[in-house]
Design a protein around this motif. Structure first.
Motif, PDB file in Angstrom:
ATOM      1  N   GLY A   1       0.860  -1.053  -0.006  1.00  0.00           N
ATOM      2  CA  GLY A   1       0.109  -0.083   0.098  1.00  0.00           C
ATOM      3  C   GLY A   1       0.859   1.182   0.081  1.00  0.00           C
ATOM      4  N   ASN A   2       1.477   1.517   1.345  1.00  0.00           N
ATOM      5  CA  ASN A   2       2.156   2.792   1.200  1.00  0.00           C
ATOM      6  C   ASN A   2       3.621   2.303   1.849  1.00  0.00           C
ATOM      7  OD1 ASN A   2       0.284   4.673   0.586  1.00  0.00           O
ATOM      8  ND2 ASN A   2      -0.729   4.231   2.654  1.00  0.00           N
ATOM      9  N   CYS A   3       4.725   3.032   1.556  1.00  0.00           N
ATOM     10  CA  CYS A   3       6.109   2.780   1.931  1.00  0.00           C
ATOM     11  C   CYS A   3       6.528   4.134   2.531  1.00  0.00           C
ATOM     12  CB  CYS A   3       7.013   1.943   1.163  1.00  0.00           C
ATOM     13  SG  CYS A   3       6.573  -0.012   0.902  1.00  0.00           S
ATOM     14  N   TRP A   4       7.364   4.210   3.456  1.00  0.00           N
ATOM     15  CA  TRP A   4       7.576   5.710   3.991  1.00  0.00           C
ATOM     16  C   TRP A   4       8.913   5.159   4.854  1.00  0.00           C
ATOM     17  CZ3 TRP A   4       3.443   3.000   5.675  1.00  0.00           C
ATOM     18  CH2 TRP A   4       3.374   2.651   7.115  1.00  0.00           C
TER      19      TRP A   4
ATOM     20  N   GLY B   1      12.936   7.637  13.320  1.00  0.00           N
ATOM     21  CA  GLY B   1      12.706   6.685  14.411  1.00  0.00           C
ATOM     22  C   GLY B   1      12.081   5.418  14.142  1.00  0.00           C
ATOM     23  N   PRO B   2      11.981   4.453  15.041  1.00  0.00           N
ATOM     24  CA  PRO B   2      11.517   3.026  14.739  1.00  0.00           C
ATOM     25  C   PRO B   2      10.087   3.030  14.715  1.00  0.00           C
ATOM     26  CG  PRO B   2      12.586   3.204  16.787  1.00  0.00           C
ATOM     27  CD  PRO B   2      13.014   4.602  16.228  1.00  0.00           C
ATOM     28  N   ASP B   3       9.321   4.044  15.291  1.00  0.00           N
ATOM     29  CA  ASP B   3       8.048   4.316  15.216  1.00  0.00           C
ATOM     30  C   ASP B   3       7.649   4.390  13.887  1.00  0.00           C
ATOM     31  OD1 ASP B   3       5.380   4.442  15.972  1.00  0.00           O
ATOM     32  OD2 ASP B   3       5.484   5.960  17.251  1.00  0.00           O
ATOM     33  N   PRO B   4       6.690   3.617  13.349  1.00  0.00           N
ATOM     34  CA  PRO B   4       6.268   3.945  12.076  1.00  0.00           C
ATOM     35  C   PRO B   4       5.259   5.278  12.029  1.00  0.00           C
ATOM     36  CG  PRO B   4       5.237   1.888  12.754  1.00  0.00           C
ATOM     37  CD  PRO B   4       6.197   2.300  13.859  1.00  0.00           C
ATOM     38  N   TYR B   5       4.510   5.421  12.977  1.00  0.00           N
ATOM     39  CA  TYR B   5       3.727   6.604  13.118  1.00  0.00           C
ATOM     40  C   TYR B   5       4.221   7.837  13.740  1.00  0.00           C
ATOM     41  CZ  TYR B   5       0.931   2.415  12.550  1.00  0.00           C
ATOM     42  OH  TYR B   5       0.428   1.218  12.113  1.00  0.00           O
TER      43      TYR B   5
ATOM     44  N   ILE C   1       6.418   5.327  -1.303  1.00  0.00           N
ATOM     45  CA  ILE C   1       5.231   4.708  -2.338  1.00  0.00           C
ATOM     46  C   ILE C   1       4.097   4.988  -1.785  1.00  0.00           C
ATOM     47  CG2 ILE C   1       4.395   2.511  -3.049  1.00  0.00           C
ATOM     48  CD1 ILE C   1       7.227   1.166  -2.806  1.00  0.00           C
ATOM     49  N   ASN C   2       3.039   5.359  -2.452  1.00  0.00           N
ATOM     50  CA  ASN C   2       1.769   5.845  -2.210  1.00  0.00           C
ATOM     51  C   ASN C   2       0.843   5.113  -2.962  1.00  0.00           C
ATOM     52  OD1 ASN C   2       2.452   8.173  -0.364  1.00  0.00           O
ATOM     53  ND2 ASN C   2       2.755   9.353  -2.153  1.00  0.00           N
ATOM     54  N   GLN C   3      -0.016   4.158  -2.148  1.00  0.00           N
ATOM     55  CA  GLN C   3      -0.932   3.410  -2.765  1.00  0.00           C
ATOM     56  C   GLN C   3      -0.469   2.477  -3.919  1.00  0.00           C
ATOM     57  OE1 GLN C   3      -4.129   2.887  -1.604  1.00  0.00           O
ATOM     58  NE2 GLN C   3      -3.259   4.166   0.125  1.00  0.00           N
ATOM     59  N   GLY C   4       0.848   1.876  -3.615  1.00  0.00           N
ATOM     60  CA  GLY C   4       1.336   1.050  -4.524  1.00  0.00           C
ATOM     61  C   GLY C   4       2.142   1.653  -5.610  1.00  0.00           C
ATOM     62  N   CYS C   5       2.300   2.835  -5.658  1.00  0.00           N
ATOM     63  CA  CYS C   5       3.009   3.756  -6.680  1.00  0.00           C
ATOM     64  C   CYS C   5       4.107   4.754  -6.127  1.00  0.00           C
ATOM     65  CB  CYS C   5       1.812   4.566  -7.544  1.00  0.00           C
ATOM     66  SG  CYS C   5       0.564   3.742  -8.377  1.00  0.00           S
TER      67      CYS C   5
ATOM     68  N   CYS D   1       6.772  -0.298   5.584  1.00  0.00           N
ATOM     69  CA  CYS D   1       5.760  -0.453   4.566  1.00  0.00           C
ATOM     70  C   CYS D   1       4.397  -1.029   5.083  1.00  0.00           C
ATOM     71  CB  CYS D   1       6.100  -1.491   3.439  1.00  0.00           C
ATOM     72  SG  CYS D   1       7.428  -0.744   2.371  1.00  0.00           S
ATOM     73  N   ASP D   2       3.162  -0.716   4.499  1.00  0.00           N
ATOM     74  CA  ASP D   2       2.032  -1.747   4.908  1.00  0.00           C
ATOM     75  C   ASP D   2       1.694  -2.330   3.712  1.00  0.00           C
ATOM     76  OD1 ASP D   2       0.211  -0.282   3.139  1.00  0.00           O
ATOM     77  OD2 ASP D   2       0.226   1.302   4.544  1.00  0.00           O
ATOM     78  N   CYS D   3       1.406  -3.828   3.916  1.00  0.00           N
ATOM     79  CA  CYS D   3       1.340  -4.766   2.815  1.00  0.00           C
ATOM     80  C   CYS D   3       0.160  -5.740   3.211  1.00  0.00           C
ATOM     81  CB  CYS D   3       2.539  -5.594   2.829  1.00  0.00           C
ATOM     82  SG  CYS D   3       2.998  -6.338   4.207  1.00  0.00           S
ATOM     83  N   SER D   4      -0.383  -6.195   2.210  1.00  0.00           N
ATOM     84  CA  SER D   4      -1.690  -7.041   2.250  1.00  0.00           C
ATOM     85  C   SER D   4      -1.641  -8.037   1.350  1.00  0.00           C
ATOM     86  CB  SER D   4      -2.853  -6.109   2.177  1.00  0.00           C
ATOM     87  OG  SER D   4      -2.987  -5.680   0.962  1.00  0.00           O
ATOM     88  N   VAL D   5      -2.363  -9.280   1.337  1.00  0.00           N
ATOM     89  CA  VAL D   5      -2.230 -10.080   0.383  1.00  0.00           C
ATOM     90  C   VAL D   5      -3.794 -10.418  -0.235  1.00  0.00           C
ATOM     91  CG1 VAL D   5      -2.106 -12.674   0.244  1.00  0.00           C
ATOM     92  CG2 VAL D   5      -0.614 -11.499   1.801  1.00  0.00           C
ATOM     93  N   CYS D   6      -3.699 -10.732  -1.449  1.00  0.00           N
ATOM     94  CA  CYS D   6      -4.896 -11.034  -2.070  1.00  0.00           C
ATOM     95  C   CYS D   6      -4.775 -12.300  -2.872  1.00  0.00           C
ATOM     96  CB  CYS D   6      -5.410  -9.959  -3.234  1.00  0.00           C
ATOM     97  SG  CYS D   6      -4.462  -9.756  -4.754  1.00  0.00           S
TER      98      CYS D   6
END
Length: 424
Positions: A286-289, A293-297, A305-309, A377-382
Motif C-alpha cells: 500500500g504505502n512505504c515511507w 525513528g523506529p515508530d512507523p507513526y 510509495i503511495n498506494q502502490g505507486c 511498508c504496509d502490505c496485504s495479500v490477495c
C-alpha cells in the motif's frame, strides 16, 4: 550534517618559525595532516586531535589540467611535502581534499576540492561566516580557493592565554524537498570550522572533525500476516554488471545493522510473505515511507510509495523493481523497490517558499539533519482469480484495486526495517 569525506575531515596542526623571523622565512606554511577514511576520532566534544604527516592519507589523483599550484615558485619535493601538498613532474599542487594554511603574514588560504565529500560538494554554494572584499572564492571545476586576511570574512578573534585564535566556518547550502509530513535532502550539507592560532613562537592551523554518532538499536514489527522487510546488499563484481540485477543476491543480516549509507546511495528494499506456499497469493504494497525513528507513526516522515505507486513529489522517484526472476520460488510473494539515500531536515529551520529551491540556513541555527532512517511498508495479500489478477497498476482505478480479495484481515500489516544511518 555530518558527511562522508573521501579522506576524512581534516584535522591539522603544525608550527611555523618564530613570528619575529617571518619576513626572512617567506616559504613557511603549516603542515596539514589528514585523518584517513574509516578513522574515527574519540576526542571529547570541543577538543581536537592531531596526527603526524602520512603520505597515504592524501589524495593526489588530480588531473593535470585541474591542479592548483601550492607553495612558492621553484619549491622542491621535500618542501612541497612538508606543507602537505602533492608533488609530481616538478610541480607542487593541492590535494583532492580540504586544505587549510595559516601564514605568518596573518592570511588564510583554504582550498576545498569538489570531490572531498561523497556526494560531491557544490562549490558554488559554499561561503564563509561573513562577506566582503576577498571573501568570495576563486572557483574552478574541481576546486574553490579562499584567500583572505585572518580578521576578515566574519572571523571571530579570541585570546586564550597568550594565544590569539581566529575562527571561521565554511558551509554550503542545500536543496530541501518538503512534503506534508516531513522534509528531506540528498545534498551534502558541507560544514567545517577552522582556526588559525598564533602563538609567540609560531602558527597553528586546525580544522575540527565531527564526532561519530552512536548506533541506536534496530527494530522490526510483524502483524497477523507474516511478512518481512529486508535490504539487499549484493554488489557488482564483474565489468558490465547491473547493480539492480544482483542487489538481491544477498541481504544484510542482523549483525550488519545499523547499515551505513552515503547520501544518494541506492537502498534496495524487499518485502516478502513468510511461511506461505500458495502460488495464488499476491503480496501488495500500500504505502512505504521512512521516519527518523523506529515508530512507523512518528514524524518526520517521507513517503516512498503511495498506494502502490512511487511518490512522484520526490525528485529522485522510487523505482519499482521486477521480481519475475527465474528460479525464485513464488515470485508473487515478493515486492522490491529502490530509492536514493537521504537524510531528514528540521522543517522549522527552512525558509518558506518553493520547496524545490535552494534553501539557506542561518549559521547560528544550522542543526537541520537527522541521520537515522527507518523504512516502513504496509502490505496485504490477495488471492488471484479469473476476474482479478491482483496486480496493481499505477494507472488502475480505485474500484479495480478495491476488487481484490483480501486474506486474514482488511487492515494491512506494517513491516519495519532495522536502522539505516547516513555515513559520516
Amino acid at each position: 550534517m555530518a558527511i562522508k569525506l573521501i579522506c576524512g575531515i581534516l584535522l591539522a596542526a603544525a608550527l611555523l618559525g618564530c613570528l619575529a623571523d617571518a619576513k626572512s622565512i617567506a616559504s613557511t606554511y603549516p603542515i596539514q595532516t589528514q585523518i584517513p577514511k574509516n578513522h574515527h576520532s574519540h576526542s571529547p566534544p570541543g577538543q581536537t586531535q592531531t596526527t603526524g604527516h602520512n603520505e597515504e592519507y592524501r589524495s593526489c589523483e588530480v588531473s593535470e589540467n585541474d591542479r592548483i599550484t601550492c607553495g612558492q615558485d621553484r619549491i622542491d619535493q621535500h618542501g612541497c611535502e612538508n606543507i602537505n601538498c602533492c608533488y609530481q613532474g616538478g610541480r607542487c599542487y593541492f590535494a583532492k581534499m580540504v586544505t587549510l594554511q595559516c601564514t605568518a603574514a596573518a592570511e588564510v588560504i583554504l582550498v576545498v576540492a569538489r570531490d572531498a565529500t561523497v556526494p560531491s560538494i557544490n562549490l558554488e554554494t559554499t561561503s564563509l561566516l561573513g562577506s566582503g572584499t576577498r571573501c568570495d572564492p576563486i572557483t574552478t571545476i574541481s576546486f574553490a580557493v579562499y584567500h583572505f586576511p585572518v580578521t576578515h570574512c566574519g572571523t571571530v578573534m579570541t585570546d586564550e592565554s597568550g594565544c590569539i585564535v581566529y575562527e571561521n566556518k565554511l558551509s554550503s547550502t542545500f536543496e530541501v524537498l518538503s512534503g506534508e509530513r516531513g522534509s528531506i535532502t540528498r545534498d551534502a550539507n558541507f560544514e567545517v570550522t577552522f582556526q588559525c592560532r598564533y602563538h609567540g613562537f609560531g602558527v597553528e592551523a586546525v580544522i575540527f572533525q565531527p564526532l561519530e554518532l552512536p548506533s541506536p538499536h534496530s527494530f522490526g514489527a510483524l502483524g497477523l500476516l507474516r511478512a518481512e522487510l529486508r535490504l539487499g546488499n549484493g554488489q557488482c563484481m564483474n565489468k558490465g554488471c547491473v547493480e539492480e540485477d544482483v542487489a538481491f543476491f544477498s541481504y544484510y543480516e542482523d549483525g550488519d545493522y545499523p547499515v551505513t549509507k552515503v547520501l544518494q546511495d541506492p537502498v534496495y528494499v524487499e518485502v516478502r510473505i513468510l511461511e506461505r506456499t500458495d502460488p495464488n497469493l499476491h503480496l501488495n504494497l500500500g504505502n512505504c515511507w521512512a521516519t527518523s525513528g523506529p515508530d512507523p507513526y512518528s514524524h518526520p516522515r517521507w513517503d516512498l510509495i503511495n498506494q502502490g505507486c512511487p511518490n512522484y513529489d520526490d525528485s529522485y522517484t522510487t523505482k519499482m523493481l521486477d521480481v519475475d526472476i527465474p528460479g525464485l520460488p513464488f515470485p508473487t510473494h515478493y515486492k522490491r523497490f529502490a530509492f536514493k539515500m537521504f537524510t531528514f531536515v528540521n522543517r522549522a529551520m527552512s525558509h518558506p517558499g518553493n520547496s524545490k529551491k535552494k534553501t539557506t540556513f542561518d549559521e547560528e541555527v544550522v542543526h537541520p539533519i537527522t541521520e537515522n532512517v527507518f523504512i516502513h511498508c504496509d502490505c496485504s495479500v490477495c488471492i488471484a482469480t479469473s476476474q482479478n489478477s491482483c496486480v496493481k497498476s499505477c494507472a488502475r482505478k480505485k474500484r479495480d484495486i478495491g476488487a481484490a480479495k483480501k486474506m486474514f484481515r482488511p487492515d494491512p500489516t506494517v513491516v519495519t526495517s532495522p536502522q539505516i544511518i547516513m555515513s559520516n
